[in-house]
Design a protein around this motif. Structure first.
Motif, PDB file in Angstrom:
ATOM      1  N   ASN A   1      11.702 -58.765 -43.854  1.00  0.00           N
ATOM      2  CA  ASN A   1      11.398 -58.190 -45.171  1.00  0.00           C
ATOM      3  C   ASN A   1      11.382 -59.294 -46.232  1.00  0.00           C
ATOM      4  N   THR A   2      12.335 -60.216 -46.148  1.00  0.00           N
ATOM      5  CA  THR A   2      12.389 -61.312 -47.141  1.00  0.00           C
ATOM      6  C   THR A   2      11.182 -62.236 -47.012  1.00  0.00           C
ATOM      7  N   ASP A   3      10.798 -62.556 -45.769  1.00  0.00           N
ATOM      8  CA  ASP A   3       9.617 -63.418 -45.576  1.00  0.00           C
ATOM      9  C   ASP A   3       8.355 -62.739 -46.118  1.00  0.00           C
ATOM     10  N   LEU A   4       8.259 -61.432 -45.895  1.00  0.00           N
ATOM     11  CA  LEU A   4       7.102 -60.684 -46.418  1.00  0.00           C
ATOM     12  C   LEU A   4       7.105 -60.719 -47.950  1.00  0.00           C
ATOM     13  N   LEU A   5       8.270 -60.500 -48.535  1.00  0.00           N
ATOM     14  CA  LEU A   5       8.374 -60.519 -50.003  1.00  0.00           C
ATOM     15  C   LEU A   5       8.012 -61.892 -50.563  1.00  0.00           C
ATOM     16  N   ALA A   6       8.423 -62.942 -49.827  1.00  0.00           N
ATOM     17  CA  ALA A   6       8.112 -64.309 -50.281  1.00  0.00           C
ATOM     18  C   ALA A   6       6.602 -64.543 -50.224  1.00  0.00           C
ATOM     19  N   ALA A   7       5.943 -64.032 -49.173  1.00  0.00           N
ATOM     20  CA  ALA A   7       4.482 -64.191 -49.067  1.00  0.00           C
ATOM     21  C   ALA A   7       3.801 -63.418 -50.202  1.00  0.00           C
ATOM     22  N   LEU A   8       4.295 -62.225 -50.502  1.00  0.00           N
ATOM     23  CA  LEU A   8       3.711 -61.444 -51.607  1.00  0.00           C
ATOM     24  C   LEU A   8       3.897 -62.185 -52.929  1.00  0.00           C
ATOM     25  N   ARG A   9       5.070 -62.765 -53.074  1.00  0.00           N
ATOM     26  CA  ARG A   9       5.370 -63.482 -54.319  1.00  0.00           C
ATOM     27  C   ARG A   9       4.422 -64.670 -54.485  1.00  0.00           C
ATOM     28  N   ARG A  10       4.177 -65.387 -53.368  1.00  0.00           N
ATOM     29  CA  ARG A  10       3.231 -66.517 -53.413  1.00  0.00           C
ATOM     30  C   ARG A  10       1.863 -66.046 -53.862  1.00  0.00           C
ATOM     31  N   ALA A  11       1.520 -64.798 -53.488  1.00  0.00           N
ATOM     32  CA  ALA A  11       0.203 -64.254 -53.851  1.00  0.00           C
ATOM     33  C   ALA A  11       0.251 -63.508 -55.192  1.00  0.00           C
ATOM     34  N   HIS A  12       1.330 -63.688 -55.928  1.00  0.00           N
ATOM     35  CA  HIS A  12       1.510 -63.069 -57.261  1.00  0.00           C
ATOM     36  C   HIS A  12       1.519 -61.541 -57.191  1.00  0.00           C
ATOM     37  N   VAL A  13       2.034 -61.003 -56.094  1.00  0.00           N
ATOM     38  CA  VAL A  13       2.158 -59.546 -55.970  1.00  0.00           C
ATOM     39  C   VAL A  13       3.615 -59.175 -56.246  1.00  0.00           C
ATOM     40  N   PRO A  14       3.853 -58.209 -57.154  1.00  0.00           N
ATOM     41  CA  PRO A  14       5.237 -57.833 -57.458  1.00  0.00           C
ATOM     42  C   PRO A  14       5.811 -56.906 -56.379  1.00  0.00           C
ATOM     43  N   GLY A  15       6.123 -57.484 -55.217  1.00  0.00           N
ATOM     44  CA  GLY A  15       6.656 -56.704 -54.095  1.00  0.00           C
ATOM     45  C   GLY A  15       8.123 -56.362 -54.314  1.00  0.00           C
ATOM     46  N   VAL A  16       8.525 -55.227 -53.755  1.00  0.00           N
ATOM     47  CA  VAL A  16       9.937 -54.821 -53.795  1.00  0.00           C
ATOM     48  C   VAL A  16      10.341 -54.448 -52.375  1.00  0.00           C
ATOM     49  N   GLY A  17      11.370 -55.106 -51.843  1.00  0.00           N
ATOM     50  CA  GLY A  17      11.783 -54.882 -50.459  1.00  0.00           C
ATOM     51  C   GLY A  17      12.740 -53.716 -50.329  1.00  0.00           C
ATOM     52  N   LEU A  18      12.440 -52.843 -49.380  1.00  0.00           N
ATOM     53  CA  LEU A  18      13.250 -51.634 -49.164  1.00  0.00           C
ATOM     54  C   LEU A  18      13.354 -51.353 -47.676  1.00  0.00           C
ATOM     55  N   SER A  19      14.263 -50.458 -47.325  1.00  0.00           N
ATOM     56  CA  SER A  19      14.226 -49.877 -45.976  1.00  0.00           C
ATOM     57  C   SER A  19      14.222 -48.365 -46.155  1.00  0.00           C
ATOM     58  N   GLY A  20      14.005 -47.654 -45.067  1.00  0.00           N
ATOM     59  CA  GLY A  20      14.003 -46.193 -45.136  1.00  0.00           C
ATOM     60  C   GLY A  20      15.357 -45.625 -45.519  1.00  0.00           C
ATOM     61  N   VAL A  21      16.388 -46.487 -45.535  1.00  0.00           N
ATOM     62  CA  VAL A  21      17.733 -46.035 -45.905  1.00  0.00           C
ATOM     63  C   VAL A  21      17.852 -45.886 -47.430  1.00  0.00           C
ATOM     64  N   ASP A  22      17.019 -46.619 -48.187  1.00  0.00           N
ATOM     65  CA  ASP A  22      17.102 -46.572 -49.656  1.00  0.00           C
ATOM     66  C   ASP A  22      16.743 -45.198 -50.199  1.00  0.00           C
ATOM     67  N   ALA A  23      17.618 -44.651 -51.030  1.00  0.00           N
ATOM     68  CA  ALA A  23      17.334 -43.422 -51.803  1.00  0.00           C
ATOM     69  C   ALA A  23      16.765 -42.298 -50.935  1.00  0.00           C
ATOM     70  N   GLY A  24      17.239 -42.204 -49.719  1.00  0.00           N
ATOM     71  CA  GLY A  24      16.803 -41.088 -48.860  1.00  0.00           C
ATOM     72  C   GLY A  24      15.333 -41.135 -48.488  1.00  0.00           C
ATOM     73  N   LEU A  25      14.764 -42.336 -48.520  1.00  0.00           N
ATOM     74  CA  LEU A  25      13.323 -42.477 -48.270  1.00  0.00           C
ATOM     75  C   LEU A  25      12.911 -41.896 -46.913  1.00  0.00           C
ATOM     76  N   VAL A  26      13.630 -42.271 -45.856  1.00  0.00           N
ATOM     77  CA  VAL A  26      13.300 -41.744 -44.522  1.00  0.00           C
ATOM     78  C   VAL A  26      14.575 -41.197 -43.888  1.00  0.00           C
ATOM     79  N   HIS A  27      14.536 -39.910 -43.596  1.00  0.00           N
ATOM     80  CA  HIS A  27      15.677 -39.275 -42.943  1.00  0.00           C
ATOM     81  C   HIS A  27      15.290 -39.009 -41.489  1.00  0.00           C
ATOM     82  N   ALA A  28      16.136 -39.469 -40.565  1.00  0.00           N
ATOM     83  CA  ALA A  28      15.790 -39.323 -39.147  1.00  0.00           C
ATOM     84  C   ALA A  28      16.940 -38.684 -38.379  1.00  0.00           C
ATOM     85  N   ARG A  29      16.603 -38.222 -37.184  1.00  0.00           N
ATOM     86  CA  ARG A  29      17.598 -37.607 -36.312  1.00  0.00           C
ATOM     87  C   ARG A  29      17.674 -38.456 -35.055  1.00  0.00           C
ATOM     88  N   ARG A  30      18.891 -38.713 -34.617  1.00  0.00           N
ATOM     89  CA  ARG A  30      19.038 -39.511 -33.405  1.00  0.00           C
ATOM     90  C   ARG A  30      18.342 -38.785 -32.251  1.00  0.00           C
TER      91      ARG A  30
END
Ligand SMILES: Nc1ncnc2c1ncn2[C@@H]1O[C@H](COP(=O)(O)OP(=O)(O)OP(=O)(O)O)[C@@H](O)[C@H]1O
Ligand SMILES: [Mg+2]
Length: 305
Positions: free
Chosen positions: A104-133
C-alpha cells in the motif's frame, strides 16, 4: 507526433471525457503490477490523467504472491490447497505487513510521484469491508481428484461493504487505495480476495466501470496461448468461460465481473497492467486493448466507450 496529431488525439477523446466526467471507476491492481516499479509508475501516471479529467477513481489491491514470498523468507510455511492459500495465524500477520504496509505504501508513493492525492486504506477502515470467516469447505484437488474438508483459516467472504468513507474522500478530490483486508466479527481481521472487494465496492459506489489490471493481456480463450485474447464478451460467453476455460486467478476475476454486472455495473474490463498505456487505451479508444465484458450482447463495443 505533430502538433496537429496531438490536437486530433485530444479531440477524439472528447466524447469519452464528456461521458466519464464525475463518474466512478474502480480499478483493481494485480500483484505483478505492484512488484514491477516501471508498471506501477505507468499505472499511476494513467490514474493521474483519469483523476485530472474528473473521473472518481478507487483503487483496490491484494498481493498474495508477495505475502507468500515474505512468509517463506521468514521461515513461515504457506499451505495451499487446490491452488488456494490457507491463511494461518502467522500468515495473517504477514498479510497485514505486506498488504497494508509495504504494498500500500509503495502504491501511495507511486501515486504521489504522479501528483495523485492517494489515500491508503484497508477494508478494516471505517467498516469499509465486513467479512465472515469462511466455514470449512469440501475441496476437490484438480490433479489427484481427492476430496477433503479444508479450513482456509483467516480467509473471509465479503458480507457487506460500507463505502461512506470512500464517498467522503472522493468528494474531497482524493484517490482512495484499499488493500484486501476486511473486518470480521469481534474485531477479527480477515484476508479477502481483492477482485471480490473491487466488485462489491464498484456496485456500492454505482461505478460505471470495474477494471481489473492483471499480468495477461485480458481473458484468453486458451490460457496457454497469449495470442488468444477475447476482446469482447457477452454474458453467455462469460458463463461458458466460468464453466470451462478459466482457472485459478482468472476464475476469481470472472466471478467478480459477474458479481459487478449483476449489481448494475454496466461494463467490466480485464486488461494488462504491464503494457504501457493499456488503461488509457481501454478507456479512451473504441478498440480498447483488453477484454470488455458486458451484459447486453446487442450493444457492440463501437456504440459506446
Ligand atoms: N483463460 C485465462 N485467461 C487469462 N489468464 C488465465 C486464464 N485462465 C487462467 N489464467 C491465469 O490467471 C492469472 C491471473 O490471475 P492472478 O490471480 O494470478 O493475477 P492477479 O489477480 O492479477 O494478481 P493477484 O492475485 O496477485 O492480485 C493469469 O496470469 C493466468 O495464469
Ligand atoms: Mg488474483
Amino acid at each position: 507526433m505533430t502538433g496537429n496529431g496531438r490536437v486530433r488525439g485530444l479531440r477524439s477523446a472528447v466524447p469519452y471525457l464528456r461521458l466519464f466526467k464525475g463518474t466512478t471507476f474502480v480499478l483493481k491492481l494485480g500483484g505483478e503490477i505492484l512488484a514491477n516499479p516501471h508498471a506501477l509508475d505507468g499505472v499511476a501516471d494513467q490514474v493521474s490523467l483519469l483523476h485530472q479529467v474528473g473521473i472518481r477513481v478507487v483503487i483496490v489491491h491484494g498481493g498474495g504472491h508477495q505475502a507468500s514470498d515474505l512468509a517463506s523468507r521468514l521461515g513461515i510455511p504457506v499451505e495451499t490447497v487446490a491452488g488456494r492459500r490457507v491463511t494461518s495465524d502467522e500468515t495473517l500477520e504477514v498479510a497485514k505487513m505486506v498488504f497494508a504496509g509495504k504494498l500500500n505504501t509503495d502504491l501511495l508513493a507511486a501515486l504521489r510521484r504522479a501528483h495523485v492525492p492517494g489515500v491508503g486504506l484497508s477494508g478494516v477502515d471505517a467498516g469499509l469491508v465486513h467479512a465472515r470467516r469462511r466455514p470449512r469447505v469440501e475441496v476437490t484437488d484438480p490433479d489427484s481428484g481427492d476430496r477433503r474438508d479444508v479450513d482456509f483459516g483467516w480467509v473471509g467472504d465479503v458480507e457487506s461493504v460500507n463505502p461512506r468513507l470512500l464517498v467522503h474522500l472522493l468528494d474531497g478530490g482524493f484517490v482512495p487505495a484499499v488493500c484486501s483486508l476486511a473486518g470480521g466479527e469481534d474485531g477479527a481481521v480477515l484476508n479477502v480476495n481483492a477482485d471480490t472487494i473491487a466488485a462489491r465496492l464498484a456496485v456500492a459506489l454505482k461505478a460505471v466501470k470495474l477494471i481489473l489490471l492483471t499480468s495477461t493481456d485480458g481473458v484468453l480463450a486458451d490460457a496457454a496461448k497469449p495470442a488468444s485474447l477475447i476482446s469482447h464478451m457477452d454474458r453467455s460467453r462469460l458463463e461458458e468461460l466460468l464453466a470451462h476455460g478459466a482457472r485459478g486467478g482468472m476464475h476469481a476475476k470472472l466471478m467478480a465481473c459477474r458479481e459487478a454486472l449483476d449489481g448494475g455495473v454496466p461494463r467490466t474490463h480485464v486488461i494488462s497492467g504491464l503494457r504501457d498505456d493499456s488503461l488509457l487505451t481501454e478507456v479512451f479508444t473504441n478498440e480498447g486493448c483488453g477484454t470488455l465484458i458486458e451484459n447486453d450482447p446487442a450493444r457492440a463495443p463501437e456504440d459506446a466507450p
